[in-house]
Motif scaffolding. Structure first.
Motif, PDB file in Angstrom:
ATOM      1  N   LEU A   1      20.580 -20.874  -8.287  1.00  0.00           N
ATOM      2  CA  LEU A   1      19.139 -21.036  -8.083  1.00  0.00           C
ATOM      3  C   LEU A   1      18.474 -21.797  -9.236  1.00  0.00           C
ATOM      4  N   SER A   2      19.274 -22.333 -10.142  1.00  0.00           N
ATOM      5  CA  SER A   2      18.724 -22.906 -11.371  1.00  0.00           C
ATOM      6  C   SER A   2      17.843 -24.122 -11.130  1.00  0.00           C
ATOM      7  N   GLN A   3      18.027 -24.815 -10.003  1.00  0.00           N
ATOM      8  CA  GLN A   3      17.204 -25.984  -9.702  1.00  0.00           C
ATOM      9  C   GLN A   3      16.168 -25.714  -8.616  1.00  0.00           C
ATOM     10  N   VAL A   4      16.105 -24.484  -8.157  1.00  0.00           N
ATOM     11  CA  VAL A   4      15.096 -24.118  -7.156  1.00  0.00           C
ATOM     12  C   VAL A   4      13.736 -23.985  -7.850  1.00  0.00           C
ATOM     13  N   PRO A   5      12.700 -24.695  -7.382  1.00  0.00           N
ATOM     14  CA  PRO A   5      11.377 -24.532  -7.993  1.00  0.00           C
ATOM     15  C   PRO A   5      10.801 -23.148  -7.699  1.00  0.00           C
ATOM     16  N   PHE A   6      10.289 -22.496  -8.721  1.00  0.00           N
ATOM     17  CA  PHE A   6       9.592 -21.220  -8.558  1.00  0.00           C
ATOM     18  C   PHE A   6       8.132 -21.436  -8.954  1.00  0.00           C
ATOM     19  N   LEU A   7       7.222 -21.208  -8.008  1.00  0.00           N
ATOM     20  CA  LEU A   7       5.795 -21.337  -8.255  1.00  0.00           C
ATOM     21  C   LEU A   7       5.258 -19.960  -8.618  1.00  0.00           C
ATOM     22  N   ILE A   8       4.543 -19.873  -9.734  1.00  0.00           N
ATOM     23  CA  ILE A   8       4.097 -18.566 -10.214  1.00  0.00           C
ATOM     24  C   ILE A   8       2.582 -18.523 -10.394  1.00  0.00           C
ATOM     25  N   GLU A   9       2.056 -17.314 -10.353  1.00  0.00           N
ATOM     26  CA  GLU A   9       0.645 -17.076 -10.634  1.00  0.00           C
ATOM     27  C   GLU A   9       0.502 -15.635 -11.102  1.00  0.00           C
ATOM     28  N   ALA A  10      -0.472 -15.373 -11.970  1.00  0.00           N
ATOM     29  CA  ALA A  10      -0.796 -14.014 -12.406  1.00  0.00           C
ATOM     30  C   ALA A  10      -2.257 -13.983 -12.833  1.00  0.00           C
ATOM     31  N   ARG A  11      -2.746 -12.793 -13.138  1.00  0.00           N
ATOM     32  CA  ARG A  11      -4.176 -12.616 -13.384  1.00  0.00           C
ATOM     33  C   ARG A  11      -4.612 -12.950 -14.805  1.00  0.00           C
TER      34      ARG A  11
ATOM     35  N   ASP B   1      -6.295  -2.376  -7.134  1.00  0.00           N
ATOM     36  CA  ASP B   1      -6.549  -1.896  -8.490  1.00  0.00           C
ATOM     37  C   ASP B   1      -5.464  -0.947  -8.990  1.00  0.00           C
ATOM     38  N   ASP B   2      -4.725  -0.345  -8.069  1.00  0.00           N
ATOM     39  CA  ASP B   2      -3.661   0.570  -8.494  1.00  0.00           C
ATOM     40  C   ASP B   2      -2.440  -0.182  -9.018  1.00  0.00           C
ATOM     41  N   LYS B   3      -2.462  -1.515  -8.902  1.00  0.00           N
ATOM     42  CA  LYS B   3      -1.365  -2.351  -9.405  1.00  0.00           C
ATOM     43  C   LYS B   3      -1.973  -3.421 -10.318  1.00  0.00           C
ATOM     44  N   PRO B   4      -2.403  -3.011 -11.514  1.00  0.00           N
ATOM     45  CA  PRO B   4      -3.122  -3.928 -12.398  1.00  0.00           C
ATOM     46  C   PRO B   4      -2.293  -5.110 -12.892  1.00  0.00           C
ATOM     47  N   HIS B   5      -0.974  -4.923 -12.964  1.00  0.00           N
ATOM     48  CA  HIS B   5      -0.090  -6.008 -13.408  1.00  0.00           C
ATOM     49  C   HIS B   5       0.605  -6.586 -12.175  1.00  0.00           C
ATOM     50  N   ALA B   6       0.137  -7.731 -11.734  1.00  0.00           N
ATOM     51  CA  ALA B   6       0.651  -8.305 -10.483  1.00  0.00           C
ATOM     52  C   ALA B   6       0.658  -9.823 -10.560  1.00  0.00           C
ATOM     53  N   GLY B   7       1.491 -10.409  -9.731  1.00  0.00           N
ATOM     54  CA  GLY B   7       1.574 -11.861  -9.709  1.00  0.00           C
ATOM     55  C   GLY B   7       2.365 -12.348  -8.513  1.00  0.00           C
ATOM     56  N   ILE B   8       2.691 -13.634  -8.553  1.00  0.00           N
ATOM     57  CA  ILE B   8       3.390 -14.289  -7.449  1.00  0.00           C
ATOM     58  C   ILE B   8       4.604 -15.019  -7.994  1.00  0.00           C
ATOM     59  N   LEU B   9       5.722 -14.827  -7.324  1.00  0.00           N
ATOM     60  CA  LEU B   9       6.986 -15.471  -7.660  1.00  0.00           C
ATOM     61  C   LEU B   9       7.489 -16.128  -6.371  1.00  0.00           C
TER      62      LEU B   9
ATOM     63  N   ASP C   1       0.816  -1.219   0.000  1.00  0.00           N
ATOM     64  CA  ASP C   1       0.000   0.000   0.000  1.00  0.00           C
ATOM     65  C   ASP C   1       0.849   1.269   0.000  1.00  0.00           C
ATOM     66  N   ARG C   2       2.111   1.145   0.418  1.00  0.00           N
ATOM     67  CA  ARG C   2       3.001   2.313   0.473  1.00  0.00           C
ATOM     68  C   ARG C   2       3.750   2.549  -0.830  1.00  0.00           C
ATOM     69  N   VAL C   3       3.684   1.594  -1.730  1.00  0.00           N
ATOM     70  CA  VAL C   3       4.435   1.711  -2.991  1.00  0.00           C
ATOM     71  C   VAL C   3       3.531   2.309  -4.076  1.00  0.00           C
ATOM     72  N   HIS C   4       3.954   3.456  -4.603  1.00  0.00           N
ATOM     73  CA  HIS C   4       3.193   4.133  -5.654  1.00  0.00           C
ATOM     74  C   HIS C   4       4.151   4.438  -6.804  1.00  0.00           C
ATOM     75  N   VAL C   5       4.001   3.683  -7.875  1.00  0.00           N
ATOM     76  CA  VAL C   5       4.902   3.811  -9.028  1.00  0.00           C
ATOM     77  C   VAL C   5       4.066   3.834 -10.308  1.00  0.00           C
ATOM     78  N   GLN C   6       4.744   3.837 -11.448  1.00  0.00           N
ATOM     79  CA  GLN C   6       4.043   3.908 -12.724  1.00  0.00           C
ATOM     80  C   GLN C   6       3.115   2.699 -12.919  1.00  0.00           C
ATOM     81  N   ALA C   7       1.977   2.924 -13.574  1.00  0.00           N
ATOM     82  CA  ALA C   7       0.935   1.904 -13.696  1.00  0.00           C
ATOM     83  C   ALA C   7       1.374   0.698 -14.505  1.00  0.00           C
ATOM     84  N   ARG C   8       2.319   0.871 -15.414  1.00  0.00           N
ATOM     85  CA  ARG C   8       2.726  -0.247 -16.260  1.00  0.00           C
ATOM     86  C   ARG C   8       3.644  -1.228 -15.533  1.00  0.00           C
ATOM     87  N   ALA C   9       4.140  -0.859 -14.352  1.00  0.00           N
ATOM     88  CA  ALA C   9       5.079  -1.713 -13.613  1.00  0.00           C
ATOM     89  C   ALA C   9       4.419  -3.024 -13.197  1.00  0.00           C
TER      90      ALA C   9
END
Length: 237
Positions: free
Chosen positions: A105-115, A82-90, A58-66
Motif C-alpha cells: 500500500l506504500s504508493q496508495v494515496p491516503f487523504l486525511i483530515e482532522a479537527r 462530541d463523545d468522540k473528540p479525537h476524530a478524523g478521516i483516513l 453511534d454504537r461504539v462507546h470506548v475510552q475518550a482518549r481513543a
C-alpha cells in the motif's frame, strides 16, 4: 499503538493486512455485531459502507482518549459526535477487493483530515504506517476526487463489462483486450487524457461510428456510444 479495524469488507480487509504486514498491533472485527470490540484501543478505523457509518459510530462507546477514523471519501468529519473528540478521516484512494489483497500500500494515496493540528499529526502518523503518499484534503476536495474516481474506475470497469458482452458469442476471448487496456492506462502516465485520446470519434470518422451503432442492438448502449463520441468530438474541436 493498538489499532482496531471495524468492518471486514474490501477496504477493512486490505487495511488490516496492510497494518499487519507492517508489524502493527491490529485486529479486525465485524461491523454488524461489534463482537469482541475492545474499549482500550488507541485507534478505531471504521471501514464500512457510507449508509451504515453513522449507526455504527453511534454504537461504539470506548475510552475518550481513543482516536476514531473513517475511510469514506464523501462523509464529513462531523459524523463523529462530541463523545468522540479525537476524530478524523483516513481515506485510501484505491479500489479494493477481498479476493485480491494488495501486497503493498506504500504508493496508495491516503487523504486525511482532522479537527486540529495535533489530531492531524496523529492521523498523518497512522497513514504513514501504510503509505508514503499522505495528503491533507478538505471535504470538498475529497468529494471531487471521489467523483473523479468513479469515472476512472467504476465507469471504466463497466466499459470492460460492456466489451465482454459485445464479444460474447464470438470466438474471441475478452483477454485479447487486455494489452489494449494496459496500453491505454499506461499512456496517461506520460500524456494528458486529451492527448492520449484515439479512435473514430477523435478522427471524426462518421462512417465507422455509424457502422458501430448498427452492430448494437441495445438502444441504451447506442445512446451511450453516441454521448461519449459527441463528448470526444466536442473536446477536440
Amino acid at each position: 499503538m493498538r489499532i482496531v479495524i471495524i468492518g471486514q469488507g474490501n477496504v477493512g480487509t486490505n487495511l488490516y493486512e496492510g497494518f499487519r504486514r507492517k508489524g502493527a498491533d491490529v485486529e479486525m472485527i465485524s461491523s454488524r455485531t461489534l463482537e469482541g470490540l475492545p474499549d482500550t484501543a488507541d485507534i478505531y478505523v471504521y471501514a464500512v459502507r457510507d449508509n451504515a457509518l453513522q449507526e455504527i459510530i453511534d454504537r461504539v462507546h470506548v475510552q475518550a482518549r481513543a482516536f476514531h477514523l473513517h475511510t469514506s471519501g464523501t462523509i464529513p468529519i462531523s459524523v463523529f459526535g462530541d463523545d468522540k473528540p479525537h476524530a478524523g478521516i483516513l481515506y485510501p484512494f484505491q479500489s479494493f477487493s477481498k479476493s485480491h489483497i494488495l501486497d503493498d500500500l506504500s504508493q496508495v494515496p491516503f487523504l486525511i483530515e482532522a479537527r486540529g493540528i495535533d489530531d492531524i499529526a496523529a492521523v498523518y502518523s497512522v497513514a504513514l504506517i501504510l503509505s508514503s503518499c499522505v495528503i491533507e484534503a478538505s471535504q470538498k476536495d475529497r468529494e471531487r476526487l471521489h467523483l473523479a474516481g468513479v469515472f476512472v474506475n467504476n465507469f471504466s470497469n463497466q466499459m470492460y463489462s460492456i466489451a465482454a458482452d459485445i464479444l460474447r458469442g464470438t470466438a474471441i476471448p475478452f483477454q485479447i483486450l487486455l494489452p489494449l487496456i494496459d496500453e491505454t492506462a499506461a499512456k496517461v502516465h506520460s500524456l494528458s487524457p486529451r492527448d492520449a485520446q484515439t479512435g473514430p470519434a477523435r478522427r471524426g470518422d462518421t462512417r465507422v461510428m455509424e457502422h458501430h451503432l448498427s452492430l448494437l442492438n441495445d438502444d441504451k448502449l447506442k445512446q451511450l456510444y453516441t454521448l461519449l463520441s459527441d463528448r470526444i468530438q466536442q473536446q477536440n474541436q
